[in-house]
Write a protein that holds these residues in place. Structure first.
Motif, PDB file in Angstrom:
ATOM      1  N   VAL A 147      -0.400  -0.344  -3.665  1.00  0.00           N
ATOM      2  CA  VAL A 147       0.126  -0.816  -2.383  1.00  0.00           C
ATOM      3  C   VAL A 147      -1.032  -1.403  -1.594  1.00  0.00           C
ATOM      4  CG1 VAL A 147       1.210  -0.196  -0.189  1.00  0.00           C
ATOM      5  CG2 VAL A 147       1.993   0.876  -2.321  1.00  0.00           C
ATOM      6  N   THR A 148      -0.917  -2.688  -1.261  1.00  0.00           N
ATOM      7  CA  THR A 148      -1.919  -3.362  -0.434  1.00  0.00           C
ATOM      8  C   THR A 148      -1.209  -4.002   0.747  1.00  0.00           C
ATOM      9  OG1 THR A 148      -3.307  -3.842  -2.355  1.00  0.00           O
ATOM     10  CG2 THR A 148      -3.716  -5.121  -0.361  1.00  0.00           C
ATOM     11  N   LEU A 149      -1.564  -3.568   1.945  1.00  0.00           N
ATOM     12  CA  LEU A 149      -1.011  -4.141   3.171  1.00  0.00           C
ATOM     13  C   LEU A 149      -2.173  -4.663   3.995  1.00  0.00           C
ATOM     14  CD1 LEU A 149       1.580  -1.367   4.155  1.00  0.00           C
ATOM     15  CD2 LEU A 149       1.970  -3.419   2.781  1.00  0.00           C
ATOM     16  N   GLU A 150      -2.132  -5.968   4.328  1.00  0.00           N
ATOM     17  CA  GLU A 150      -3.250  -6.581   5.030  1.00  0.00           C
ATOM     18  C   GLU A 150      -2.749  -7.381   6.222  1.00  0.00           C
ATOM     19  OE1 GLU A 150      -7.170  -9.399   4.219  1.00  0.00           O
ATOM     20  OE2 GLU A 150      -5.722  -9.034   2.612  1.00  0.00           O
ATOM     21  N   ALA A 151      -3.005  -6.855   7.425  1.00  0.00           N
ATOM     22  CA  ALA A 151      -2.716  -7.583   8.654  1.00  0.00           C
ATOM     23  C   ALA A 151      -3.957  -8.412   8.988  1.00  0.00           C
ATOM     24  CB  ALA A 151      -2.374  -6.623   9.785  1.00  0.00           C
ATOM     25  N   GLU A 152      -3.860  -9.724   8.796  1.00  0.00           N
ATOM     26  CA  GLU A 152      -5.035 -10.585   8.811  1.00  0.00           C
ATOM     27  C   GLU A 152      -5.512 -10.965  10.209  1.00  0.00           C
ATOM     28  OE1 GLU A 152      -4.392 -12.942   4.609  1.00  0.00           O
ATOM     29  OE2 GLU A 152      -3.224 -13.605   6.346  1.00  0.00           O
ATOM     30  N   ALA A 153      -4.689 -10.739  11.227  1.00  0.00           N
ATOM     31  CA  ALA A 153      -5.097 -11.092  12.585  1.00  0.00           C
ATOM     32  C   ALA A 153      -4.741 -10.000  13.591  1.00  0.00           C
ATOM     33  CB  ALA A 153      -4.441 -12.416  13.006  1.00  0.00           C
ATOM     34  N   GLY A 154      -3.585  -9.390  13.443  1.00  0.00           N
ATOM     35  CA  GLY A 154      -3.129  -8.370  14.369  1.00  0.00           C
ATOM     36  C   GLY A 154      -3.197  -6.987  13.773  1.00  0.00           C
ATOM     37  N   ALA A 155      -2.258  -6.147  14.192  1.00  0.00           N
ATOM     38  CA  ALA A 155      -2.268  -4.738  13.803  1.00  0.00           C
ATOM     39  C   ALA A 155      -1.385  -4.475  12.590  1.00  0.00           C
ATOM     40  CB  ALA A 155      -1.794  -3.876  14.968  1.00  0.00           C
ATOM     41  N   LEU A 156      -1.796  -3.481  11.830  1.00  0.00           N
ATOM     42  CA  LEU A 156      -0.936  -2.860  10.821  1.00  0.00           C
ATOM     43  C   LEU A 156      -0.374  -1.602  11.459  1.00  0.00           C
ATOM     44  CD1 LEU A 156       0.268  -2.215   8.046  1.00  0.00           C
ATOM     45  CD2 LEU A 156      -1.973  -1.323   7.362  1.00  0.00           C
ATOM     46  N   SER A 157       0.943  -1.594  11.708  1.00  0.00           N
ATOM     47  CA  SER A 157       1.599  -0.480  12.395  1.00  0.00           C
ATOM     48  C   SER A 157       2.495   0.268  11.411  1.00  0.00           C
ATOM     49  CB  SER A 157       2.444  -0.982  13.571  1.00  0.00           C
ATOM     50  OG  SER A 157       1.644  -1.702  14.497  1.00  0.00           O
ATOM     51  N   ILE A 158       2.239   1.564  11.270  1.00  0.00           N
ATOM     52  CA  ILE A 158       2.998   2.389  10.331  1.00  0.00           C
ATOM     53  C   ILE A 158       3.687   3.502  11.113  1.00  0.00           C
ATOM     54  CG2 ILE A 158       2.880   3.836   8.276  1.00  0.00           C
ATOM     55  CD1 ILE A 158       0.312   2.359   7.517  1.00  0.00           C
ATOM     56  N   ALA A 159       5.011   3.519  11.075  1.00  0.00           N
ATOM     57  CA  ALA A 159       5.792   4.508  11.816  1.00  0.00           C
ATOM     58  C   ALA A 159       5.837   5.829  11.053  1.00  0.00           C
ATOM     59  CB  ALA A 159       7.200   3.980  12.045  1.00  0.00           C
ATOM     60  N   ALA A 160       6.391   6.846  11.716  1.00  0.00           N
ATOM     61  CA  ALA A 160       6.505   8.165  11.083  1.00  0.00           C
ATOM     62  C   ALA A 160       7.336   8.100   9.811  1.00  0.00           C
ATOM     63  CB  ALA A 160       7.113   9.155  12.072  1.00  0.00           C
ATOM     64  N   ALA A 161       8.292   7.191   9.770  1.00  0.00           N
ATOM     65  CA  ALA A 161       9.130   7.039   8.576  1.00  0.00           C
ATOM     66  C   ALA A 161       8.461   6.198   7.498  1.00  0.00           C
ATOM     67  CB  ALA A 161      10.469   6.410   8.960  1.00  0.00           C
ATOM     68  N   GLY A 162       7.297   5.632   7.798  1.00  0.00           N
ATOM     69  CA  GLY A 162       6.645   4.714   6.878  1.00  0.00           C
ATOM     70  C   GLY A 162       5.682   5.370   5.909  1.00  0.00           C
ATOM     71  N   ASP A 163       6.102   6.463   5.306  1.00  0.00           N
ATOM     72  CA  ASP A 163       5.239   7.129   4.320  1.00  0.00           C
ATOM     73  C   ASP A 163       5.065   6.242   3.089  1.00  0.00           C
ATOM     74  OD1 ASP A 163       5.130   9.318   6.002  1.00  0.00           O
ATOM     75  OD2 ASP A 163       6.652  10.459   4.908  1.00  0.00           O
ATOM     76  N   ILE A 164       3.879   6.309   2.488  1.00  0.00           N
ATOM     77  CA  ILE A 164       3.575   5.559   1.277  1.00  0.00           C
ATOM     78  C   ILE A 164       3.341   6.544   0.145  1.00  0.00           C
ATOM     79  CG2 ILE A 164       1.944   3.998   0.150  1.00  0.00           C
ATOM     80  CD1 ILE A 164       1.349   2.833   2.942  1.00  0.00           C
ATOM     81  N   VAL A 165       4.120   6.399  -0.932  1.00  0.00           N
ATOM     82  CA  VAL A 165       3.949   7.206  -2.140  1.00  0.00           C
ATOM     83  C   VAL A 165       3.710   6.229  -3.277  1.00  0.00           C
ATOM     84  CG1 VAL A 165       4.978   8.886  -3.701  1.00  0.00           C
ATOM     85  CG2 VAL A 165       5.455   9.016  -1.244  1.00  0.00           C
ATOM     86  N   ALA A 166       2.468   6.176  -3.771  1.00  0.00           N
ATOM     87  CA  ALA A 166       2.084   5.126  -4.703  1.00  0.00           C
ATOM     88  C   ALA A 166       1.606   5.698  -6.027  1.00  0.00           C
ATOM     89  CB  ALA A 166       0.997   4.246  -4.091  1.00  0.00           C
ATOM     90  N   ASP A 167       1.947   4.990  -7.097  1.00  0.00           N
ATOM     91  CA  ASP A 167       1.465   5.314  -8.433  1.00  0.00           C
ATOM     92  C   ASP A 167       0.237   4.473  -8.779  1.00  0.00           C
ATOM     93  OD1 ASP A 167       1.591   6.769 -10.790  1.00  0.00           O
ATOM     94  OD2 ASP A 167       2.843   5.281 -11.808  1.00  0.00           O
ATOM     95  N   GLY A 168      -0.388   3.914  -7.753  1.00  0.00           N
ATOM     96  CA  GLY A 168      -1.609   3.131  -7.881  1.00  0.00           C
ATOM     97  C   GLY A 168      -2.410   3.260  -6.605  1.00  0.00           C
ATOM     98  N   ALA A 169      -3.489   2.509  -6.501  1.00  0.00           N
ATOM     99  CA  ALA A 169      -4.367   2.586  -5.333  1.00  0.00           C
ATOM    100  C   ALA A 169      -3.663   2.036  -4.094  1.00  0.00           C
ATOM    101  CB  ALA A 169      -5.651   1.813  -5.599  1.00  0.00           C
ATOM    102  N   VAL A 170      -4.055   2.557  -2.937  1.00  0.00           N
ATOM    103  CA  VAL A 170      -3.520   2.109  -1.653  1.00  0.00           C
ATOM    104  C   VAL A 170      -4.667   1.551  -0.819  1.00  0.00           C
ATOM    105  CG1 VAL A 170      -2.404   2.801   0.505  1.00  0.00           C
ATOM    106  CG2 VAL A 170      -1.632   3.775  -1.675  1.00  0.00           C
ATOM    107  N   SER A 171      -4.500   0.318  -0.338  1.00  0.00           N
ATOM    108  CA  SER A 171      -5.501  -0.317   0.515  1.00  0.00           C
ATOM    109  C   SER A 171      -4.810  -0.827   1.773  1.00  0.00           C
ATOM    110  CB  SER A 171      -6.181  -1.469  -0.223  1.00  0.00           C
ATOM    111  OG  SER A 171      -7.114  -2.127   0.615  1.00  0.00           O
ATOM    112  N   LEU A 172      -5.276  -0.379   2.934  1.00  0.00           N
ATOM    113  CA  LEU A 172      -4.648  -0.721   4.204  1.00  0.00           C
ATOM    114  C   LEU A 172      -5.678  -1.387   5.111  1.00  0.00           C
ATOM    115  CD1 LEU A 172      -2.720   2.634   4.759  1.00  0.00           C
ATOM    116  CD2 LEU A 172      -1.885   0.556   3.656  1.00  0.00           C
TER     117      LEU A 172
END
Length: 336
Positions: A147-172
């Motif tokens: 899982v790769t999430l990249e906010a290139e100018a503003g914010a990366l906003s993750i809510a309480a419901a936005g849990d990440i369960v990954a079978d690979g690396a996570v980059s935020l």
């Protein structure tokens, strides 16, 4: 405008010269489909799916710098899609659930918003870039998908419901900061917070009992609890965790429950902080303060610079070093 009372079945590509494309009925992919509204104009135009989309095939959407991508209903709800790719778009809105082999957005000029759960099954996982990203629902990957999430100018906003369960690396990444209330769990894979983090709720980060490193590359702030489990991996807090006592940036508490090596630079908590490592805890100078709780370092501690450690500022708190302590630097201790 494509409308069919009995639904639309398609394996055909669509190209427009800057004109919008709308699928108004339930759509089934019977082959790989590419939709491009940027022919003759990089600005492009919007692409909207007003009903469900199903089919085992790939779907690629290029809406340009000014065109939005919108899925108003479930994607892959009945039959998961193949690779779902967005080469370009302004805003991207996923109003409901998404099931696909992979999900990617190469670039954007707006905000990508996930309001439904995202599930991928392929090795490419989820890779999304836009000016800003809002994750309001969980992401789950299998098949070694990162899982790769990249906010290139503003914010990366993750809510309480936005849990990440990954079978690979996570980059935020969030150039405008990462604001998170969501937990992150991997199956022995690295987790990296590449930008400054503000906790908007209690957050747990776990790479499981095996290998898997956890890295916070910038400061962490927010009056909430942070818990980290890295198994036999390492934990590296490269910035200050909390910013002085008594400020909104001070963490509520910090618990690093397992790791091989832990690197710390400075920690400020209102409650308690507990750090556990099997090989080494590096105190790289700085200040380690709690306003009213205990500080515990469970494992061998190495001083790489001269730190100051205070438990329970003014009210007293237990201060524990449950292992060897070494390093050619001064150590200042205060139990409040």
């Amino acid at each position: 405008e494509l409308t069919a009372t009995g639904g639309t079945s398609t394996a055909g590509d669509i190209t427009t010269t800057g004109d919008a494309v709308n699928f108004n009925s339930p759509t089934t992919l019977t082959g790989a489909v590419a939709i491009d509204t940027t022919s003759g104009s990089a600005a492009g135009a919007s692409i909207d799916f007003g009903a469900t989309v199903d089919g085992v095939f790939a779907l690629a959407l290029a809406a340009g710098l000014d065109g939005d991508i919108a899925f108003d209903a479930a994607v892959g709800g009945t039959v998961p899609l193949g690779a779902l790719a967005v080469p370009s778009a302004a805003d991207g809105t996923f109003a409901s659930t998404v099931r696909a082999a992979s999900l990617s957005q190469a670039t954007g000029a707006g905000t990508t918003t996930f309001n439904g759960a995202v599930t991928t099954s392929g090795a490419a996982g989820v890779d999304v870039a836009n000016d800003a990203i809002a994750l309001n629902a969980p992401i789950t990957t299998t098949g070694s998908g990162p899982v790769t999430l990249e906010a290139e100018a503003g914010a990366l906003s993750i809510a309480a419901a936005g849990d990440i369960v990954a079978d690979g690396a996570v980059s935020l990444t969030g150039v405008g900061g990462i604001q998170t209330d969501g937990d992150v769990t991997t199956t022995g894979d690295d987790v990296t917070f590449a930008s400054a983090v503000t906790l908007t709720g209690g957050v747990s980060v776990s790479t499981g009992e095996g290998a898997g490193n956890v890295t916070f590359a910038s400061p962490i702030a927010g009056r909430h609890a942070l818990s980290i489990l890295a198994g036999t991996g390492s934990v590296d807090l490269q910035g200050v965790a909390g910013t002085g006592l008594g400020s909104p940036s001070t963490l509520a508490s910090l618990a690093i429950t397992s790791a091989s090596v832990v690197d710390l630079n400075a920690v400020f908590v209102e409650g308690s902080a507990s750090v556990t490592a099997s090989t080494r805890i590096d105190l790289n100078g700085g200040t380690y303060d709690s306003a009213g709780g205990a500080l515990a370092f469970n494992g061998p501690v190495a001083l790489t610079a001269a730190p100051s450690v205070t438990a329970g500022q003014g009210v007293g708190g237990d201060l524990t070093f449950a292992g060897t302590l070494h390093g050619g630097f001064a150590l200042t201790l205060d139990a409040g």
